[in-house]
Write a protein that holds these residues in place. Structure first.
Motif, PDB file in Angstrom:
ATOM      1  N   GLY A  12       0.796  -1.217   0.000  1.00  0.00           N
ATOM      2  CA  GLY A  12       0.000   0.000   0.000  1.00  0.00           C
ATOM      3  C   GLY A  12       0.829   1.268   0.000  1.00  0.00           C
ATOM      4  N   ARG A  13       2.106   1.181   0.385  1.00  0.00           N
ATOM      5  CA  ARG A  13       2.950   2.366   0.485  1.00  0.00           C
ATOM      6  C   ARG A  13       4.225   2.106  -0.320  1.00  0.00           C
ATOM      7  NH1 ARG A  13       0.892   4.830   5.312  1.00  0.00           N
ATOM      8  NH2 ARG A  13       2.794   5.964   5.783  1.00  0.00           N
ATOM      9  N   TYR A  14       4.521   3.021  -1.246  1.00  0.00           N
ATOM     10  CA  TYR A  14       5.724   2.878  -2.073  1.00  0.00           C
ATOM     11  C   TYR A  14       6.442   4.215  -2.120  1.00  0.00           C
ATOM     12  CZ  TYR A  14       8.794   1.990  -6.069  1.00  0.00           C
ATOM     13  OH  TYR A  14       9.898   1.845  -6.882  1.00  0.00           O
ATOM     14  N   TYR A  15       7.696   4.213  -1.699  1.00  0.00           N
ATOM     15  CA  TYR A  15       8.518   5.420  -1.711  1.00  0.00           C
ATOM     16  C   TYR A  15       9.664   5.220  -2.703  1.00  0.00           C
ATOM     17  CZ  TYR A  15       6.264   6.024   2.862  1.00  0.00           C
ATOM     18  OH  TYR A  15       5.352   6.127   3.892  1.00  0.00           O
ATOM     19  N   GLN A  16       9.870   6.180  -3.578  1.00  0.00           N
ATOM     20  CA  GLN A  16      11.010   6.125  -4.485  1.00  0.00           C
ATOM     21  C   GLN A  16      11.585   7.526  -4.647  1.00  0.00           C
ATOM     22  OE1 GLN A  16      10.945   3.796  -8.213  1.00  0.00           O
ATOM     23  NE2 GLN A  16      11.631   5.644  -9.261  1.00  0.00           N
ATOM     24  N   PRO A 149       0.463  -8.429   1.900  1.00  0.00           N
ATOM     25  CA  PRO A 149       1.563  -7.943   1.071  1.00  0.00           C
ATOM     26  C   PRO A 149       2.510  -7.116   1.934  1.00  0.00           C
ATOM     27  CG  PRO A 149      -0.334  -6.535   0.762  1.00  0.00           C
ATOM     28  CD  PRO A 149      -0.783  -7.666   1.661  1.00  0.00           C
ATOM     29  N   PRO A 150       3.681  -6.729   1.406  1.00  0.00           N
ATOM     30  CA  PRO A 150       4.553  -5.830   2.166  1.00  0.00           C
ATOM     31  C   PRO A 150       3.798  -4.573   2.598  1.00  0.00           C
ATOM     32  CG  PRO A 150       5.715  -6.699   0.271  1.00  0.00           C
ATOM     33  CD  PRO A 150       4.294  -7.142   0.130  1.00  0.00           C
ATOM     34  N   PHE A 151       4.049  -4.147   3.826  1.00  0.00           N
ATOM     35  CA  PHE A 151       3.411  -2.943   4.349  1.00  0.00           C
ATOM     36  C   PHE A 151       3.903  -1.712   3.594  1.00  0.00           C
ATOM     37  CE2 PHE A 151       3.298   0.624   7.400  1.00  0.00           C
ATOM     38  CZ  PHE A 151       1.947   0.619   7.709  1.00  0.00           C
ATOM     39  N   ALA A 152       5.176  -1.689   3.250  1.00  0.00           N
ATOM     40  CA  ALA A 152       5.754  -0.569   2.521  1.00  0.00           C
ATOM     41  C   ALA A 152       7.001  -1.036   1.782  1.00  0.00           C
ATOM     42  CB  ALA A 152       6.101   0.585   3.459  1.00  0.00           C
ATOM     43  N   GLN A 242       8.088  -1.756  -8.834  1.00  0.00           N
ATOM     44  CA  GLN A 242       6.707  -1.651  -8.368  1.00  0.00           C
ATOM     45  C   GLN A 242       5.691  -2.115  -9.403  1.00  0.00           C
ATOM     46  OE1 GLN A 242       5.545  -1.332  -5.556  1.00  0.00           O
ATOM     47  NE2 GLN A 242       3.557  -0.321  -5.524  1.00  0.00           N
ATOM     48  N   LEU A 243       5.816  -1.642 -10.645  1.00  0.00           N
ATOM     49  CA  LEU A 243       4.824  -2.039 -11.642  1.00  0.00           C
ATOM     50  C   LEU A 243       4.874  -3.540 -11.905  1.00  0.00           C
ATOM     51  CD1 LEU A 243       4.890   0.857 -14.273  1.00  0.00           C
ATOM     52  CD2 LEU A 243       3.440   0.558 -12.266  1.00  0.00           C
ATOM     53  N   THR A 244       6.069  -4.115 -11.885  1.00  0.00           N
ATOM     54  CA  THR A 244       6.173  -5.554 -12.107  1.00  0.00           C
ATOM     55  C   THR A 244       5.572  -6.329 -10.947  1.00  0.00           C
ATOM     56  OG1 THR A 244       8.175  -5.159 -13.394  1.00  0.00           O
ATOM     57  CG2 THR A 244       7.763  -7.410 -12.713  1.00  0.00           C
ATOM     58  N   GLY A 245       5.680  -5.791  -9.733  1.00  0.00           N
ATOM     59  CA  GLY A 245       4.988  -6.410  -8.609  1.00  0.00           C
ATOM     60  C   GLY A 245       3.482  -6.335  -8.763  1.00  0.00           C
ATOM     61  N   LEU A 246       2.994  -5.219  -9.296  1.00  0.00           N
ATOM     62  CA  LEU A 246       1.557  -5.073  -9.546  1.00  0.00           C
ATOM     63  C   LEU A 246       1.098  -6.051 -10.627  1.00  0.00           C
ATOM     64  CD1 LEU A 246      -1.121  -3.598  -9.130  1.00  0.00           C
ATOM     65  CD2 LEU A 246      -0.329  -1.848 -10.739  1.00  0.00           C
ATOM     66  N   ILE A 247       1.909  -6.205 -11.669  1.00  0.00           N
ATOM     67  CA  ILE A 247       1.590  -7.174 -12.717  1.00  0.00           C
ATOM     68  C   ILE A 247       1.498  -8.576 -12.117  1.00  0.00           C
ATOM     69  CG2 ILE A 247       2.483  -8.292 -14.805  1.00  0.00           C
ATOM     70  CD1 ILE A 247       3.806  -5.508 -15.419  1.00  0.00           C
ATOM     71  N   SER A 248       2.443  -8.899 -11.254  1.00  0.00           N
ATOM     72  CA  SER A 248       2.434 -10.200 -10.586  1.00  0.00           C
ATOM     73  C   SER A 248       1.142 -10.400  -9.804  1.00  0.00           C
ATOM     74  CB  SER A 248       3.641 -10.304  -9.651  1.00  0.00           C
ATOM     75  OG  SER A 248       3.567 -11.466  -8.854  1.00  0.00           O
ATOM     76  N   ALA A 249       0.693  -9.344  -9.137  1.00  0.00           N
ATOM     77  CA  ALA A 249      -0.543  -9.447  -8.363  1.00  0.00           C
ATOM     78  C   ALA A 249      -1.742  -9.697  -9.268  1.00  0.00           C
ATOM     79  CB  ALA A 249      -0.749  -8.165  -7.556  1.00  0.00           C
TER      80      ALA A 249
END
Length: 364
Positions: A12-16, A149-152, A242-249
């Motif tokens: 839910g939280r992604y910092y870059q 999923p990972p918290f952040a 991040q986007l590849t993790g979303l694709i995986s989901a």
């Protein structure tokens, strides 16, 4: 989608960005006051001061469990047992894909949440809900789905751009690029995909990521060599992490894997001597041109990917991994695929075998 289907979404939280490690203490404090850090033994000395100082600033008590080897029971169980003894409220995983996956499983066994701090853009494990599990001997087991999923995810560009070998990031880009041809293959041939908005969206996002990394990888590599971040570099790192993790989901994890990742499992299980000489993305990338070909992609697409791989001196066929094209090897390899890939039509395996020359020897 079917009624009642569980959809595994990403963190839910992604910092870059540069300096975003400062958010680590804030987010850890949301979970508790005692943190168990599972860190890759090789990279921990590079980030130890930055990670521990920000935790201390936020009143977090921490201990470190150094990690080496694979995401296997001996590692994640030991980490979970020590973390429980410490009384941890949360786990922070620091490192590459194997360390982050082990941290996710350890946190699940401890019944706490996990924050991931990737030290390269070479893996979507930082964001993906699932973890890929191996035996203590390194053979592939399967996907482990944790409760949450990972918290952040904290992707600090001071680490990813300026303190990671550029080649590692490019190899990670190749692994991210595999999602598009593999998802495309599974939609066509696996018999396990419903045609719905999630499968359709996963394929579209995977294609967008593939095109971005293919077209921009060269320029990004030059920027990484110079330790320079620019908008394109940031976009590509976000796509890989991040986007590849979303694709995986959206692809429900295992349904993203087709020939290339199944062959990676073959190397882990049947050819550990090859697995030990190459990184994950190199092993996956070695069969991606073949994956495009059996998908029916135009020759021009196959050639573009082949040029990309060769530009960075990455393996583009199995021969370049040191795998000999013998009848025995082919029999073993395709028997493994038959057992581990949910192919709907038994005749499909024979079709795959008709292009074995391309798989082993590449484009000529």
């Amino acid at each position: 989608m079917r009624s009642g289907t569980l959809i595994q979404l990403c963190a839910g939280r992604y910092y870059q960005g540069s300096g975003v490690l400062s958010h680590l203490g804030e987010d850890a404090a949301l979970l508790g006051t005692r943190v168990w850090i599972l860190a890759d033994r090789q990279v921990w000395p590079k980030v130890e001061q930055a990670v521990t100082s920000v935790l201390t600033e936020h009143g977090i008590t921490w201990q470190v469990h150094l990690f080496s080897g694979g995401c296997c029971p001996a590692n994640y169980r030991a980490a979970a047992e020590a973390g429980r003894a410490f009384g941890a409220d949360a786990v922070i995983g620091v490192g590459g894909g194997r360390a982050l996956d082990a941290a996710k499983i350890a946190a699940d066994l401890m019944e706490v949440r996990v924050i991931t701090v990737p030290t390269s853009a070479a893996t979507c494990a930082a964001s993906a809900w699932l973890a890929v599990e191996y035996t203590d001997q390194g053979a592939f087991v399967g996907n482990y789905w944790s409760r949450y999923p990972p918290f952040a995810v904290v992707a600090d560009l001071d680490i990813l751009v300026r303190d990671c070998p550029p080649r590692y990031n490019i190899i990670g880009f190749v692994d991210a690029m595999a999602k598009y041809p593999e998802i495309s293959y599974n939609i066509l041939h696996s018999g396990q995909w419903e045609q719905n908005t999630f499968s359709h969206s996963a394929r579209l996002l995977a294609r967008s990521t593939y095109d971005l990394l293919l077209s921009s990888g060269g320029a990004v590599y030059e920027a990484l060599e110079q330790g320079r971040e620019d908008p394109m570099t940031e976009d590509c790192i976000c796509a890989a992490l991040q986007l590849t993790g979303l694709i995986s989901a959206m692809a429900c994890g295992g349904k993203q894997a087709a020939i290339s990742h199944s062959l990676y499992s073959y190397f882990c299980t049947c050819r550990p001597e090859i697995r030990s000489r190459f990184l994950h993305g190199e092993l996956v990338g070695a069969s991606l041109v073949y994956q495009l070909a059996v998908n029916g992609a135009p020759r021009t697409e196959q050639e573009a990917l082949d040029r990309f791989l060769r530009r960075f001196e990455l393996p583009a066929c199995l021969e370049e991994l040191g795998l000999a094209d013998t009848p025995e090897e082919q029999n073993s390899l395709f028997a493994f695929l038959a057992e581990h890939m949910p192919i709907a039509d038994p005749r499909e395996l024979e079709r795959l075998r008709t292009q074995a020359t391309l798989l082993f020897h590449g484009l000529k």
